[in-house]
Structures are given as structure tokens and as C-alpha cells.
Design a protein around this motif. Structure first.
Motif, PDB file in Angstrom:
ATOM      1  N   GLU A 145      -7.648  -3.025   2.715  1.00 37.57           N
ATOM      2  CA  GLU A 145      -7.234  -3.042   4.116  1.00 37.57           C
ATOM      3  C   GLU A 145      -7.597  -4.353   4.807  1.00 37.57           C
ATOM      4  N   ARG A 146      -8.451  -5.151   4.178  1.00 33.59           N
ATOM      5  CA  ARG A 146      -8.803  -6.450   4.752  1.00 33.59           C
ATOM      6  C   ARG A 146      -7.721  -7.492   4.517  1.00 33.59           C
ATOM      7  N   GLY A 147      -6.715  -7.146   3.687  1.00 35.99           N
ATOM      8  CA  GLY A 147      -5.575  -8.042   3.517  1.00 35.99           C
ATOM      9  C   GLY A 147      -5.353  -8.566   2.124  1.00 35.99           C
ATOM     10  N   TYR A 148      -6.075  -8.059   1.123  1.00 36.62           N
ATOM     11  CA  TYR A 148      -5.858  -8.517  -0.250  1.00 36.62           C
ATOM     12  C   TYR A 148      -4.492  -8.072  -0.750  1.00 36.62           C
ATOM     13  N   LEU A 149      -3.894  -8.921  -1.581  1.00 35.41           N
ATOM     14  CA  LEU A 149      -2.583  -8.615  -2.142  1.00 35.41           C
ATOM     15  C   LEU A 149      -2.651  -7.487  -3.155  1.00 35.41           C
ATOM     16  N   GLY A 150      -3.790  -7.354  -3.826  1.00 33.39           N
ATOM     17  CA  GLY A 150      -3.932  -6.323  -4.839  1.00 33.39           C
ATOM     18  C   GLY A 150      -5.329  -6.296  -5.398  1.00 33.39           C
ATOM     19  N   VAL A 151      -5.468  -5.613  -6.526  1.00 31.94           N
ATOM     20  CA  VAL A 151      -6.778  -5.447  -7.145  1.00 31.94           C
ATOM     21  C   VAL A 151      -6.704  -5.834  -8.617  1.00 31.94           C
ATOM     22  N   TYR A 152      -7.686  -6.604  -9.043  1.00 31.87           N
ATOM     23  CA  TYR A 152      -7.848  -7.009 -10.438  1.00 31.87           C
ATOM     24  C   TYR A 152      -8.895  -6.084 -11.042  1.00 31.87           C
TER      25      TYR A 152
END
Length: 402
Positions: A149-156
Motif C-alpha cells: 500500500e506504500r506504492g510498491y509495484l510488486g513483491v519479490y
């Protein structure tokens, strides 16, 4: 929760990077999409970058992996960032250890088990979580969701291990007790639990990019649980790339042909690969990695250089990553001399796999190396490759990642 509005908002800050992403287009397979790992040793470039440095990184890095909360405030100028999370690590100083000890895998004596990494003195830095436990899954997803929710495009997601990676405190492999059966856990069940977990992540976090750093030799790739795991990802990380010293010639569990077949399977299932070497620093390995990338690239794959941080930094970025070979003229093939080939409108790549022998090839006139040297004959040892550019085609210039 749909994260795409967050991604679109972030893309507005760097519209030139996102234009093709919004339309679903991908860059040509003859261009490099570079992946940067922003570990702590990369902080000098991200701590207080100038506007010029920010623009340089946006122009040269297609994606970045970073760590929260450090990078949270930097998403404004580089939003195409995946936040790092381990799939099943529980850290000894975590509240989970005391509040939910049942989430930690255990042996038949009830002793906690670990992820076999950095073990010393009977302990390892990470306990191994039971990915089949629904409460652990819920906790993991909720925590990642709050970070996204802080604005990251995705998760690795690191350690998506559909092979045994569970040990005692000395790094010795141990089969955990499956609390659902009361018996030692079967590999097939471990794979099923992991596939179900990754599918849940996919369904609970729609609209974001998901990366699995997984084990390519957890064969066979046709295993239904491995296929389900791959389908739940947008990218599959190949941590040591093709220069992994464990890759042998031919087929077999660790064979070059098996490695290539795995990449083809990932593409067939709708995902892409990240070849992020973390071992080699030699020019030969560097050229081999890039030649292999062009050999298999589907136009959306990524390449990194985690093993040689110098060639990925803004002040020493290797010019090879800026090469443009243009549109492929066909798929890769193996020539009569045993070398792997792929032709492009602005050049070609040649590669000798680990099972080959030293091979010499005569070339057509008008080709030169990345460094601009004209070449008519190429000698390639096993585990080596070369990128050749056409003198009649301008194949240089900074790539524009998407």
C-alpha cells in the motif's frame, strides 16, 4: 484489494517508463531489460541521488528490488520497485517465535527446523515456516499487503523452494513432521502446500507483479505443483543465471538442456525469467550471460549483475547492457558445429554450452564485437558466448526499459 491504481499513479511520475506497460507492449527481444538489486551496498546511489542520477536509473533499470521501510520514501522517483519478502523465513527475534511457535516446522523430537543458509554453531538465521499452515499464510499476506500500500509495484518472494530446503541447525537436510498427518512430510505434500500458498498470494494480491525466486532444477517442470507455482508468478528468478558453476552439459537434473527447457516452460506458462547472476565477475562470464540472455529472451525477460556490482552501478554501467540487436529473425537454433545461434536484424549471438568443446567459426564480413573490433573468426570455449553487431546497422544506444 486491487493494487493497479497504485501502480498507475506511480507510473505518472515516470510516464516514459510506463507507456508501453500500459498498452501491454514489451520491448524487442534484442534489447536488454536490466534488473537492479538495491541492497545496502547500493545505498550510496539511492540515499540522496541528484535529479540527474534519478533520471539515469529510470532510463537504465527496468525493475528494481528493494527493502522496506528504507525504500518507501524513494518510490516517488523510482516506482517500478519490488519489495523483498522471504516465502517461509521466520526470524529468531520475531514475535512469531513466542506467539506462534506452531508455525515453525519441527523434527520428530519437536526441535525447530531452519532454512539451510548461514548455519553455524547449531543454529541458522532463519527458522523454516510451515507454508501449509493457513494462519501463517494469512499473516504473511496481510503483512505484505500493508507494505504494498506504500506504492510498491510488486513483491519479490525469495526461497520459493519446491525442493527440500529444510535443515537442522547445522544445515543437514531434515524431513519435517507434517502436523496434518503426524508423519514425516512427503516432498509431494511440501510442493502442494507451497503451490497452494503461492496461488493464494496471487488471488489475494491482484494487480501487482509477483516474482518467485525458485529452484529451476526442482524437476520435472511438468510436475503439476511446479506448474501451478509458476502460473502464480509474473517472473521466475534464476539467481545464479547460466554462469552457475553447477550447470553441466547435456540433460540430467543439472544439465544445460534442462535449464533451457525450464525457461521455455516458464515462457509457455505465461511468465518471464530473471537471470541475475550472483557469482561471476569475469568478462568471459559476463559475455556468456548476456549472449545467453539474448538467446532465450522472449522480449520481457530481465537480466541482472548481482555478482559484479560494479558493472550495474551508475558510474560504471557496462556498455553491453545498452546494446540493441533489433528484432529477432527467428528462434534460437543449434548449428552444425554445435554452437547455439540466434540471428537479429542488427547482429547475432553465438554460445558454446558447458558440454561443448573449443570451437572455431568463420563469420560473414561486416560484423564487429561490442567493443567495436571487426571479427571474421570466433573461437569459443565451453561456457562462453559472444554478441556480434552488424556494421550496416546502428545497434548501439541506451536501452529504454519497460
Amino acid at each position: 484489494m486491487n493494487k493497479r491504481p497504485l501502480v498507475v499513479a506511480a507510473c505518472l511520475a515516470v510516464a516514459s517508463l510506463c507507456a508501453r506497460e500500459a498498452t501491454g507492449q514489451s520491448p524487442a527481444a534484442g534489447s536488454v531489460r536490466f534488473f537492479a538489486s538495491a541492497r545496502s551496498d547500493f545505498d550510496p546511489w539511492t540515499r540522496r541521488p541528484s535529479e540527474e542520477q534519478k533520471q539515469w536509473m529510470r532510463a537504465h533499470y527496468a525493475r528494481m528490488i528493494a527493502y522496506s521501510p528504507y525504500f518507501d520514501s524513494r518510490l516517488e522517483w523510482y516506482p517500478l520497485t519490488w519489495v523483498y519478502r522471504d516465502a517461509y523465513a521466520i526470524y529468531p527475534d520475531s514475535e512469531i517465535v513466542t506467539e506462534h511457535p506452531e508455525w515453525i516446522l519441527r523434527d520428530e523430537r519437536g526441535e525447530p527446523l531452519y532454512i539451510p543458509y548461514g548455519c553455524s554453531g547449531g543454529r541458522c538465521p532463519q527458522y523454516a515456516a510451515d507454508v501449509g499452515n493457513p494462519d501463517f499464510r494469512r499473516y504473511w499476506i496481510d503483512r505484505v499487503e500493508r507494505t504494498l500500500e506504500r506504492g510498491y509495484l510488486g513483491v519479490y518472494i525469495d526461497d520459493v523452494n519446491l525442493d527440500w530446503r529444510i535443515s537442522d541447525g547445522n544445515g543437514n537436510r531434515v524431513e519435517p513432521i507434517d502436523v496434518r498427518t503426524g508423519r514425516p512430510m512427503e516432498l509431494n505434500d511440501w510442493r502442494r502446500y507451497f503451490a497452494e500458498f503461492m496461488e493464494l498470494v496471487r488471488s489475494e494480491l491482484p494487480g501487482i507483479e509477483i516474482v518467485h525466486n525458485s529452484i529451476w532444477y526442482a524437476t520435472p517442470p511438468e510436475d503439476p505443483f511446479i506448474e501451478r507455482q509458476i502460473r502464480a508468478a509474473d517472473y521466475i528468478g534464476l539467481e545464479r543465471g547460466v554462469s552457475d558453476g553447477g550447470i553441466r552439459g547435456g540433460g540430467g537434473k543439472y544439465g544445460f538442456e534442462t535449464f533451457v527447457a525450464f525457461i521455455d516452460r516458464v515462457h509457455d506458462l505465461g511468465a518471464h525469467v530473471i537471470m541475475d547472476d550472483d557469482d561471476s565477475t569475469t568478462p568471459r562470464a559476463r559475455d556468456y550471460e548476456l549472449a545467453f540472455y539474448f538467446l532465450v529472451n522472449d522480449g520481457a525477460d530481465l537480466i541482472g549483475a548481482d555478482g559484479d556490482r560494479g558493472r550495474m552501478s551508475p558510474d560504471s554501467f557496462w556498455s553491453g547492457y545498452e546494446v540493441r540487436l533489433g528484432t529477432p529473425l527467428g528462434a534460437r537454433e543449434v548449428g552444425p558445429e554445435g554452437l547455439h545461434h540466434r540471428a537479429f536484424e542488427c547482429g547475432r549471438v553465438l554460445l558454446n554450452d558447458p558440454g561443448g568443446s573449443r570451437t572455431s567459426v568463420d563469420l560473414d564480413p561486416g560484423l564487429h564485437t561490442i567493443d567495436g573490433d571487426p571479427v571474421r573468426t570466433v573461437d569459443l570455449d565451453p561456457s562462453s558466448g559472444i554478441i556480434l553487431l552488424s556494421a550496416e546497422c546502428d545497434a548501439s544506444g541506451a536501452s529504454t526499459p519497460q
